[in-house]
Write a protein that holds these residues in place. Structure first.
Motif, PDB file in Angstrom:
ATOM      1  N   THR A  88      42.030  31.276  24.525  1.00 13.10           N
ATOM      2  CA  THR A  88      41.047  32.227  25.046  1.00 13.10           C
ATOM      3  C   THR A  88      41.378  32.564  26.497  1.00 13.10           C
ATOM      4  OG1 THR A  88      39.339  31.322  23.590  1.00 13.10           O
ATOM      5  CG2 THR A  88      38.582  32.600  25.490  1.00 13.10           C
ATOM      6  N   TRP A  89      41.149  33.804  26.882  1.00 12.74           N
ATOM      7  CA  TRP A  89      41.308  34.230  28.273  1.00 12.74           C
ATOM      8  C   TRP A  89      39.923  34.336  28.911  1.00 12.74           C
ATOM      9  CZ3 TRP A  89      45.119  39.008  27.973  1.00 12.74           C
ATOM     10  CH2 TRP A  89      46.325  38.595  27.393  1.00 12.74           C
ATOM     11  N   TYR A  90      39.861  34.002  30.193  1.00  9.66           N
ATOM     12  CA  TYR A  90      38.624  34.238  30.941  1.00  9.66           C
ATOM     13  C   TYR A  90      38.936  35.085  32.160  1.00  9.66           C
ATOM     14  CZ  TYR A  90      34.030  33.777  32.966  1.00  9.66           C
ATOM     15  OH  TYR A  90      32.788  34.075  33.464  1.00  9.66           O
ATOM     16  N   GLN A 150      43.283  30.513  29.796  1.00 11.92           N
ATOM     17  CA  GLN A 150      44.140  31.280  30.690  1.00 11.92           C
ATOM     18  C   GLN A 150      43.227  32.162  31.539  1.00 11.92           C
ATOM     19  OE1 GLN A 150      47.876  32.720  29.086  1.00 11.92           O
ATOM     20  NE2 GLN A 150      47.532  31.602  27.193  1.00 11.92           N
ATOM     21  N   THR A 151      43.377  32.060  32.845  1.00  6.01           N
ATOM     22  CA  THR A 151      42.415  32.659  33.762  1.00  6.01           C
ATOM     23  C   THR A 151      42.998  33.848  34.503  1.00  6.01           C
ATOM     24  OG1 THR A 151      43.037  30.932  35.366  1.00  6.01           O
ATOM     25  CG2 THR A 151      41.031  30.579  34.078  1.00  6.01           C
ATOM     26  N   PHE A 152      42.152  34.856  34.661  1.00  7.40           N
ATOM     27  CA  PHE A 152      42.542  36.112  35.297  1.00  7.40           C
ATOM     28  C   PHE A 152      41.534  36.455  36.392  1.00  7.40           C
ATOM     29  CE2 PHE A 152      44.367  36.083  31.159  1.00  7.40           C
ATOM     30  CZ  PHE A 152      45.490  36.900  31.169  1.00  7.40           C
ATOM     31  N   ILE A 153      42.026  36.710  37.593  1.00  4.93           N
ATOM     32  CA  ILE A 153      41.166  37.184  38.668  1.00  4.93           C
ATOM     33  C   ILE A 153      41.056  38.695  38.583  1.00  4.93           C
ATOM     34  CG2 ILE A 153      40.902  37.428  41.171  1.00  4.93           C
ATOM     35  CD1 ILE A 153      42.421  34.793  41.477  1.00  4.93           C
ATOM     36  N   ALA A 154      39.816  39.191  38.458  1.00  5.20           N
ATOM     37  CA  ALA A 154      39.547  40.635  38.474  1.00  5.20           C
ATOM     38  C   ALA A 154      39.481  41.075  39.943  1.00  5.20           C
ATOM     39  CB  ALA A 154      38.237  40.934  37.752  1.00  5.20           C
ATOM     40  N   ASN A 155      40.620  41.451  40.487  1.00  3.82           N
ATOM     41  CA  ASN A 155      40.702  41.684  41.927  1.00  3.82           C
ATOM     42  C   ASN A 155      40.071  43.011  42.350  1.00  3.82           C
ATOM     43  OD1 ASN A 155      41.412  40.378  44.303  1.00  3.82           O
ATOM     44  ND2 ASN A 155      43.363  41.462  44.490  1.00  3.82           N
ATOM     45  N   TRP A 156      39.511  43.737  41.390  1.00  3.95           N
ATOM     46  CA  TRP A 156      38.742  44.940  41.720  1.00  3.95           C
ATOM     47  C   TRP A 156      37.284  44.585  42.046  1.00  3.95           C
ATOM     48  CZ3 TRP A 156      40.835  43.979  36.840  1.00  3.95           C
ATOM     49  CH2 TRP A 156      39.924  43.581  35.861  1.00  3.95           C
ATOM     50  N   GLY A 157      36.905  43.332  41.838  1.00  8.49           N
ATOM     51  CA  GLY A 157      35.511  42.924  41.974  1.00  8.49           C
ATOM     52  C   GLY A 157      35.144  42.420  43.351  1.00  8.49           C
ATOM     53  N   TYR A 158      34.172  41.513  43.375  1.00  7.07           N
ATOM     54  CA  TYR A 158      33.596  41.037  44.636  1.00  7.07           C
ATOM     55  C   TYR A 158      34.235  39.697  45.008  1.00  7.07           C
ATOM     56  CZ  TYR A 158      30.182  44.122  42.391  1.00  7.07           C
ATOM     57  OH  TYR A 158      29.571  45.153  41.718  1.00  7.07           O
ATOM     58  N   ASP A 174      45.790  31.889  36.588  1.00 11.21           N
ATOM     59  CA  ASP A 174      47.081  32.183  35.961  1.00 11.21           C
ATOM     60  C   ASP A 174      47.588  33.564  36.367  1.00 11.21           C
ATOM     61  OD1 ASP A 174      47.413  29.775  34.329  1.00 11.21           O
ATOM     62  OD2 ASP A 174      45.637  30.497  33.284  1.00 11.21           O
ATOM     63  N   PHE A 175      46.670  34.509  36.518  1.00 11.88           N
ATOM     64  CA  PHE A 175      47.063  35.877  36.852  1.00 11.88           C
ATOM     65  C   PHE A 175      46.039  36.507  37.790  1.00 11.88           C
ATOM     66  CE2 PHE A 175      48.868  34.964  32.718  1.00 11.88           C
ATOM     67  CZ  PHE A 175      50.172  35.414  32.846  1.00 11.88           C
ATOM     68  N   ILE A 176      46.522  37.376  38.654  1.00 13.75           N
ATOM     69  CA  ILE A 176      45.666  38.248  39.451  1.00 13.75           C
ATOM     70  C   ILE A 176      45.935  39.667  38.977  1.00 13.75           C
ATOM     71  CG2 ILE A 176      45.089  39.104  41.752  1.00 13.75           C
ATOM     72  CD1 ILE A 176      46.178  36.498  42.906  1.00 13.75           C
TER      73      ILE A 176
END
Length: 223
Positions: free
Chosen positions: A169-171, A188-196, A209-211
Motif C-alpha cells: 500500500t502507498w500512503y 511506501q510513503t509519498f510526500i505531497a509537496n504541493w500541500g502544507y 520514499d518519494f517526494i
C-alpha cells in the motif's frame, strides 16, 4: 529519502487537507472570523496556509499569538468549528490534477481511501460535497479510533477494511506525521509537496520514499 523498491500498489491511502483537497482558504477565513469577534487583526493567506493542516488549535495559536493561553481557547475552538462546519466548502477544491488522478486509479481498479486527522463530523460533511469521494473505499477520521496519526493504527485499520496488505500500500500525505505513520505501517510513503509541508524539519529529512510535486506523478509512477 529512503531507498526502497517500488511495486505497483494494491491500494493507495491519502491524507485529506493539503493532499487531496486545498482547504487552507476556508480554514484561514474561519480563523479570521474568530479573530474579528475579538477585534484582533486578520491573518494573511501567506501566514495561515502553512499551518492549515494543524487543525483549529494550531490556527488559533497562530492568530492569537504568543499569549494564546490567556484566551478562552476551548470556547474559541467551538466558535471556530461551528463557523467552519457552516462554510466548509466555500473555497475548497481538489488540488490541480488530483481529481484526474483519482479517476485514473478507478480506471485501473486500484483501491483508494482517506486517512485524515480531521474529526469525523467535519470529514463526513466535507466529503459529501465532492462526488469523487463516492469511490473511496474507506474514510478514516482523527476520532474513528482512539489513536490517530502519527500512530500507524488508522492506516492498518483502513487496510484491513479494504482487504489489502499494508506492505503493498502507498500512503500520500503533506505532513511529517503522515510519513511517520506510513513508515511505521511499512507502507511506501509519498510526500505531497504541493500541500502544507512547512515543518521545522526539511521534507528531505522526513524519511519518505518519494517526494512528488504534483498528483500526476503518481500516475506516471504507476504506468
Amino acid at each position: 529519502m529512503r531507498a526502497k523498491t517500488l511495486t505497483k500498489p494494491q491500494g493507495i491511502l491519502f491524507d485529506l487537507d493539503g493532499t487531496l483537497l486545498d482547504t487552507a482558504k476556508d480554514l484561514g477565513e474561519t480563523l479570521n472570523y474568530v479573530l474579528s469577534t475579538l477585534d484582533m487583526p486578520s491573518v494573511s493567506y501567506e501566514q495561515y496556509r502553512p499551518v492549515a493542516s494543524h487543525g483549529a488549535l494550531g490556527l488559533l495559536k497562530l492568530g492569537l499569538g504568543e499569549n494564546w493561553q490567556s484566551y478562552e481557547v476551548e470556547k474559541l475552538r467551538g466558535i471556530f468549528l461551528d463557523y467552519y462546519l457552516n462554510n466548509i466548502s466555500t473555497h475548497t477544491d481538489f488540488f490541480a490534477g488530483m481529481a484526474e488522478t483519482l479517476e485514473m486509479l478507478n480506471q485501473q481498479n486500484i483501491l483508494w481511501g482517506v486517512v485524515t486527522n480531521k474529526p469525523a463530523f467535519l470529514t463526513d460533511v466535507l466529503l459529501t460535497k465532492y462526488p469523487e469521494f463516492k469511490h473511496s473505499k474507506i474514510n478514516v477520521s482523527g476520532d474513528t479510533l482512539t489513536v490517530r496519526k502519527p500512530d500507524p493504527e488508522p492506516l492498518f485499520h483502513a487496510c484491513k477494511h479494504m482487504q489489502i496488505d499494508p506492505q503493498q500500500t502507498w500512503y500520500v500525505g503533506d505532513a511529517l506525521r503522515d510519513i511517520e505513520a506510513g513508515n511505521r505501517a511499512c507502507m511506501q510513503t509519498f510526500i505531497a509537496n504541493w500541500g502544507y509541508t512547512q515543518d521545522e524539519l526539511p521534507v528531505e529529512e522526513w524519511q519518505a520514499d518519494f517526494i512528488i510535486e504534483q498528483p500526476s506523478e503518481l500516475v506516471s509512477i504507476i504506468k
